[in-house]
Scaffold this motif. Structure first.
Motif, PDB file in Angstrom:
ATOM      1  N   GLY A   1      11.302  22.484   0.832  1.00  0.00           N
ATOM      2  CA  GLY A   1      10.352  23.442   1.384  1.00  0.00           C
ATOM      3  C   GLY A   1      10.223  24.704   0.560  1.00  0.00           C
ATOM      4  N   ILE A   2      10.655  24.677  -0.688  1.00  0.00           N
ATOM      5  CA  ILE A   2      10.579  25.866  -1.522  1.00  0.00           C
ATOM      6  C   ILE A   2       9.115  26.187  -1.813  1.00  0.00           C
ATOM      7  CG2 ILE A   2      11.126  26.730  -3.814  1.00  0.00           C
ATOM      8  CD1 ILE A   2      13.667  25.304  -3.730  1.00  0.00           C
ATOM      9  N   VAL A   3       8.800  27.459  -1.728  1.00  0.00           N
ATOM     10  CA  VAL A   3       7.400  27.850  -1.913  1.00  0.00           C
ATOM     11  C   VAL A   3       6.996  27.696  -3.374  1.00  0.00           C
ATOM     12  CG1 VAL A   3       5.792  29.752  -1.728  1.00  0.00           C
ATOM     13  CG2 VAL A   3       7.488  29.408   0.041  1.00  0.00           C
TER      14      VAL A   3
ATOM     15  N   VAL B   1       2.724  11.332  -1.961  1.00  0.00           N
ATOM     16  CA  VAL B   1       2.925  12.646  -1.329  1.00  0.00           C
ATOM     17  C   VAL B   1       3.812  13.473  -2.236  1.00  0.00           C
ATOM     18  CG1 VAL B   1       2.619  11.881   1.026  1.00  0.00           C
ATOM     19  CG2 VAL B   1       4.865  11.738  -0.031  1.00  0.00           C
ATOM     20  N   PRO B   2       3.783  14.779  -2.107  1.00  0.00           N
ATOM     21  CA  PRO B   2       4.666  15.596  -2.943  1.00  0.00           C
ATOM     22  C   PRO B   2       6.130  15.296  -2.647  1.00  0.00           C
ATOM     23  CG  PRO B   2       3.043  16.950  -1.800  1.00  0.00           C
ATOM     24  CD  PRO B   2       2.937  15.588  -1.236  1.00  0.00           C
ATOM     25  N   VAL B   3       6.941  15.495  -3.654  1.00  0.00           N
ATOM     26  CA  VAL B   3       8.374  15.282  -3.500  1.00  0.00           C
ATOM     27  C   VAL B   3       8.928  16.303  -2.520  1.00  0.00           C
ATOM     28  CG1 VAL B   3      10.574  15.358  -4.718  1.00  0.00           C
ATOM     29  CG2 VAL B   3       8.585  14.360  -5.813  1.00  0.00           C
ATOM     30  N   TRP B   4       9.854  15.872  -1.690  1.00  0.00           N
ATOM     31  CA  TRP B   4      10.485  16.817  -0.761  1.00  0.00           C
ATOM     32  C   TRP B   4      11.456  17.682  -1.564  1.00  0.00           C
ATOM     33  CZ3 TRP B   4      10.499  19.667   3.203  1.00  0.00           C
ATOM     34  CH2 TRP B   4      11.684  20.177   3.742  1.00  0.00           C
ATOM     35  N   ASP B   5      11.149  18.960  -1.649  1.00  0.00           N
ATOM     36  CA  ASP B   5      11.939  19.859  -2.476  1.00  0.00           C
ATOM     37  C   ASP B   5      12.678  20.887  -1.652  1.00  0.00           C
ATOM     38  OD1 ASP B   5       8.874  21.598  -3.420  1.00  0.00           O
ATOM     39  OD2 ASP B   5       9.891  21.353  -1.502  1.00  0.00           O
TER      40      ASP B   5
ATOM     41  N   VAL C   1       1.306   5.551  -0.397  1.00  0.00           N
ATOM     42  CA  VAL C   1       0.651   6.850  -0.318  1.00  0.00           C
ATOM     43  C   VAL C   1       1.426   7.812  -1.196  1.00  0.00           C
ATOM     44  CG1 VAL C   1      -0.076   8.689   1.214  1.00  0.00           C
ATOM     45  CG2 VAL C   1       0.043   6.349   2.064  1.00  0.00           C
TER      46      VAL C   1
ATOM     47  N   ARG D   1       0.850  -1.174   0.000  1.00  0.00           N
ATOM     48  CA  ARG D   1       0.000   0.000   0.000  1.00  0.00           C
ATOM     49  C   ARG D   1       0.890   1.229   0.000  1.00  0.00           C
ATOM     50  NH1 ARG D   1      -3.645   3.123   2.983  1.00  0.00           N
ATOM     51  NH2 ARG D   1      -2.092   3.171   4.631  1.00  0.00           N
TER      52      ARG D   1
END
Lengths: 673, 112, 169
Positions: free
Chosen positions: A568-570, A562-566, A560, A558
């Motif tokens: 923390g760039i806005v 999630v967005p790629v860790w970048d 999930v 299973r």
């Protein structure tokens, strides 16, 4: 029926194409007709070249007793020229598919296409020349036609300057080549190339060495050896894309053909030092070529420097071959000839491909500057895939063609310990080390050359607005297929090349080179072995394994999303990316003794008490070392000499009468003696 | 380099054993204050509220609302009212709820 | 990625089981004066040596179990803080430390949120300005359930006749 007949057909087709271009290229239909004829010629040339690899040398033919400026027109289809002719044909076909979509039908295009087809014809003449005069006339015609080719936009100063560099250095090279040929011809008393080759052994050693050196420098101007390479980065950016593809893919190779002609057929040197000079020059060229490529933002200048690098690699291989010949290692001599010529074919296809793609990019975005591009892989997907194939081929990455030929060259160089003396062995190893450095830098440079324009985010609006509609795909696609075929079909290619090499050197490597159907062994069985076909298949399968594991395991785990860790760039901005110059900064800092950058930094509002500054303007210019320290002094010396001689043309009629009298007197005296 | 090594061997292990055993240097730490309600008159309470720079102290009627979490251990309240305020010596102040760190000190009463 | 524990009891159990001996800490500076960062950095120094307790620092939130937040959560940092927290796989613990993060020093500044709890779900609060490394160790111990909270029972009412001299803070 001999290969020469196919070459006749090619020549006729190209002549017709030149006429068609001149008369018909104002209309789209006429343009297409001209290109179709050009493609026909290309197909015939490719077939003829490929066939002559297997057929061997034909006899020298003087069709209908025709003469060229006083000497007999002598034609011969040789196996040494076979690969070069085939390359000429393939590139011509690709360009013919590319041109209708790239050029606008107009009188200017007509002139351009006429010049281009005449250049093709002249190249064919050089490769099929059986005699000295034919060779030289064809060579000069090629230079002039290429000059017209580069000068597509005569009104532009930049264009004129680039074309002028080409012409000036071509003529300088031509003088040296004429000298080399004249020496050999005078000393052997023959003008046809096979006759010169047969009697070359009777020429005294000093004259032979002089002829070879003159040929090396003369052809080096065309091949792009440092410091004779200066025209390449000037002429390529101003020529149209297919013109640049032709220049880099074929014309530079003709310079290499000339060196190969003198090194292997006409004048194989007996001492070691000509080979050492060639190898050293080639290694230096390769290193300097790729180093300068790292500092370029203009895609075409970058590719031009990469051409210089590859020409250096090929010439290094030839130099090492000559050293081995002088030490009696005939198998390695033949092997490195084969490896060098294979690299000619590979590089010709890859580089022509990349130049055509540079043309597509320039057409789609309006700029050649890497720092204004980006993200083209989403906007020009097919071009990106094709360009990637070319990049893999040029950067010599497995499983494509560049890797095979560079591997072969390295294997040949690593056997340097079999050369005569220890010193020679060490020098060969040094050359191999330099090529190793070059290879690493080439990968770095081409990651930059493909990554900055094609990957990431578009850096300007023009790059974001690029579209694939109406861009030529078949022409570059053909070359991409050729690159893959040259890699996967390496055993076939090597078999054909060893048959061709046997005609040139007399050594048959076939069974040594290819013991099985698919494995390659470089000349000596106790050294190494490798199969390009198996490698290509294995790499494809190896890439498939993780994909299969993922597909098999996906239902059970299973997951999930999630967005790629970048970090923390806005939001991502294009300016956050690497630019072309920052990516190459480590190289430029390490080698800054070579680049000698002239840096200027200006800062507005320097006297702010809070220490803030306005916009900072930073400019770094690579010093054109060769132009400034070699060519400009040479030109100044020439001008000084001309100034010295000027009083001879004083304009005074009495002085001229004195000259006439003095010459008559001299002739009388000489006649009496 | 050798001198440093010998010095280190002679000093022995300097790593603290905290939390297994108490740390000797804890006694020098600046710590949040503790209040004495008997000394804490309304006036004194207003005085310490006015002087606190990080809004850790507030007066809510008869109660001094003291936010341990906001305290920076600057010592101004102790300087202004030395009889009412002393250093608590507490540094193990971690809490799993933010409200646990907000204490209500009754003004002007006997200590329970 | 495993599912997050649902009840407080489950969380406590999971934390004790998974983090009791090895915990990876990701520090997040949301606009502090960096003195808290210095104290946190001292934790890795030989005197306090948090490695002996099984705590480690990691820069990647994907590898982190505990988010150590300092600073008053300035508005410019909200998105990054939220992204960092979202990138941490469960089970995860958020520890806010320092008077700024607890809402003390800048409660009404227009450029900050005042305290870390406004943006992230904080589990443990460590007061101090800056919190000494010993206080941080205690706080981390509370976060993994090794040490007990003491501040709950402490009333901060001083005895009438103290042993200590007055005014020595």
């Amino acid at each position: 029926m001999t290969p020469l007949d196919l070459l006749y057909a090619a020549g006729a087709a190209w002549l017709a194409a030149a006429l068609a271009g001149l008369l018909l290229a104002r209309t789209p239909a006429g343009l297409r007709a001209c290109c179709a004829l050009s493609a026909l010629g290309g197909a015939a040339a490719a077939a003829g070249g490929g066939w002559s690899l297997l057929y061997g040398d034909t006899a020298v033919v003087s069709p209908g007793g025709a003469t060229v400026t006083g000497g007999p027109l002598q034609l011969q289809a040789t196996s040494l020229a076979g690969v070069f002719t085939a390359l000429l044909g393939v590139v011509a076909v690709a360009i013919a598919c590319f041109a209708p979509r790239y050029h606008e039908p107009s009188p200017g295009t007509g002139w351009y296409l006429a010049a281009y087809n005449v250049a093709l014809l002249a190249c064919l003449g050089v490769l099929a020349a059986g005699g000295m005069v034919t060779f030289l006339v064809a060579w000069e015609t090629m230079s002039l036609a290429c000059y017209l080719l580069i000068l597509r936009h005569p009104r532009s100063g930049e264009s004129a300057r680039g074309a002028f560099w080409f012409l000036a250095l071509s003529e300088a090279g031509f003088l040296l080549v004429v000298a080399a040929f004249v020496i050999l011809s005078a000393k052997t008393g023959a003008t046809s190339l096979p006759a010169i080759a047969a009697r070359a052994a009777s020429v005294p050693g000093g004259w032979r060495a002089a002829a070879y050196l003159l040929a090396l420098f003369g052809f080096g101007f065309k091949a792009g050896l440092v410091p004779l390479h200066v025209w390449l980065p000037e002429a390529h950016p101003v020529a149209p894309a297919d013109g640049s593809a032709f220049l880099s893919g074929v014309v530079v190779k003709l310079g290499i053909y000339g060196i190969a002609l003198f090194a292997f057929r006409l004048d194989p040197p007996t001492g070691t030092w000509p080979g050492l000079v060639t190898m050293g020059g080639g290694a230096v060229t390769a290193a300097i070529g790729i180093l300068y490529a790292m500092a370029e933002r203009d895609i075409k200048r970058f590719l031009a420097y990469s051409t210089i690098e590859n020409a250096g690699i090929i010439v290094t291989a030839f130099g090492a071959a000559m050293i081995f010949h002088a030490s009696g290692q005939q198998a390695l001599w033949t092997f490195l000839l084969i490896a060098g010529i294979y690299h000619v074919a590979n590089h010709g296809c890859s580089k022509a491909l990349l130049f055509l793609e540079a043309g597509v990019t320039e057409h789609a975005t309006g700029t050649r500057d890497m720092d204004r591009l980006g993200g083209l892989i989403r906007r020009l997907p097919r071009s990106a895939v094709i360009a990637f194939t070319g990049t893999l081929g040029i950067a010599a990455l497995p499983p494509l063609n560049g890797f095979v030929s560079e591997w072969l060259i390295f294997q040949g160089l690593f056997q340097g310990f079999r050369a005569g003396s220890h010193l020679t062995g060490i020098l060969i190893v040094l050359a191999a080390a330099t090529l190793g450095l070059t290879g690493g830098l080439a990968v770095y440079a081409f990651v930059r050359g493909f990554g900055i324009p094609y990957l990431g985010m578009p850096r300007t609006r023009q790059a974001a607005a690029a579209s694939e509609a109406g861009q030529p795909v078949i022409g570059p696609g053909l070359l991409a297929v050729a690159c893959v075929a040259l890699a996967v079909g390496a055993p076939v290619m090597l078999a054909a090349l060893s048959r061709a090499a046997r005609t040139v050197t007399g050594v048959s490597l076939g069974p040594l080179l290819l013991p099985g159907k698919l494995t390659v062994i470089p000349a000596h069985a106790d050294f190494s072995a490798f199969s390009p076909t198996y490698l290509a298949v294995f790499l494809v399968c190896a890439l498939a394994v993780p994909v299969l594991i993922y597909l098999a395991g996906r239902p059970r785990a299973r997951s999930v999303t999630v967005p790629v860790w970048d970090g923390g760039i806005v939001s991502f901005r294009p300016r956050m990316q690497y630019s072309a110059m920052t990516f190459s900064a480590p190289t430029r800092v390490t080698f800054d003794a070579l680049y000698r950058p002239a840096v200027s930094v200006t800062r507005q509002a320097d006297h702010d008490p809070a220490g803030r500054s306005g916009p900072v303007h930073y400019e770094a210019q690579v010093t054109p070392v060769f132009q400034r320290y070699l060519y400009r002094p040479a030109v100044r010396a020439l001008e000084w000499l001309a100034d010295l001689v000027r009083p001879v043309q004083s304009g005074d009629v009495n002085l001229y009468l004195l000259y006439v009298f003095a010459v008559i007197l001299l002739a009388y005296l000489l006649g009496a003696v | 380099m050798t001198l440093w090594f010998i010095r280190g061997i002679r000093r022995g292990v300097v790593t603290t054993r905290y939390p297994a055993r108490p740390d000797a240097s804890a006694i020098d730490l600046p710590t949040p204050p503790a209040f004495r309600p008997r000394e804490l008159t309304r006036q004194v309470a207003d005085g310490v509220v006015a002087v606190c720079p990080s809004s850790a102290l507030r007066r809510d009627g008869d109660v001094l609302v003291y936010d341990v979490g906001a305290c920076t251990a600057c010592g101004r309240c102790a300087a202004v009212a030395p009889r009412a305020v002393t250093s608590s010596g507490e540094f193990e102040l971690a809490a799993t709820g933010r409200s646990v760190l907000i204490k209500r000190i009754p003004i002007g009463e006997e200590a329970p | 990625m495993t599912t997050e524990p649902v009840t407080a009891e489950e969380l406590r159990e999971t934390i004790a089981r998974q983090f009791g001996r090895s915990l990876h800490i990701r520090t997040l500076d949301t606009g502090s004066c960096a003195v808290c960062e210095q104290e946190i950095r001292l934790l890795a120094a030989p005197h306090y040596d948090l490695h002996r307790l099984g705590f480690f620092f990691t820069p990647a939130p994907r590898h982190a179990d505990l988010l150590l937040v300092t600073g008053p959560m300035i508005r410019a940092f909200e998105v990054a803080a939220r992204k960092t927290y979202d990138a941490m796989p469960g089970p995860r613990v958020v520890v806010a430390t320092g008077a700024c993060a607890l809402g003390g020093v800048y409660p009404e500044d227009p450029f900050t949120n005042g305290n870390a709890g406004a943006v992230l779900p904080v589990d443990v609060w460590i007061p101090g300005c800056p919190p000494s490394p010993l206080a941080l160790l205690h706080g981390l111990g509370v976060a993994v359930g090794r040490l007990a909270e003491k501040v709950r029972d402490r009333s901060f009412i001083a005895p009438l006749y103290p042993e200590r001299a007055v005014g020595d803070s």
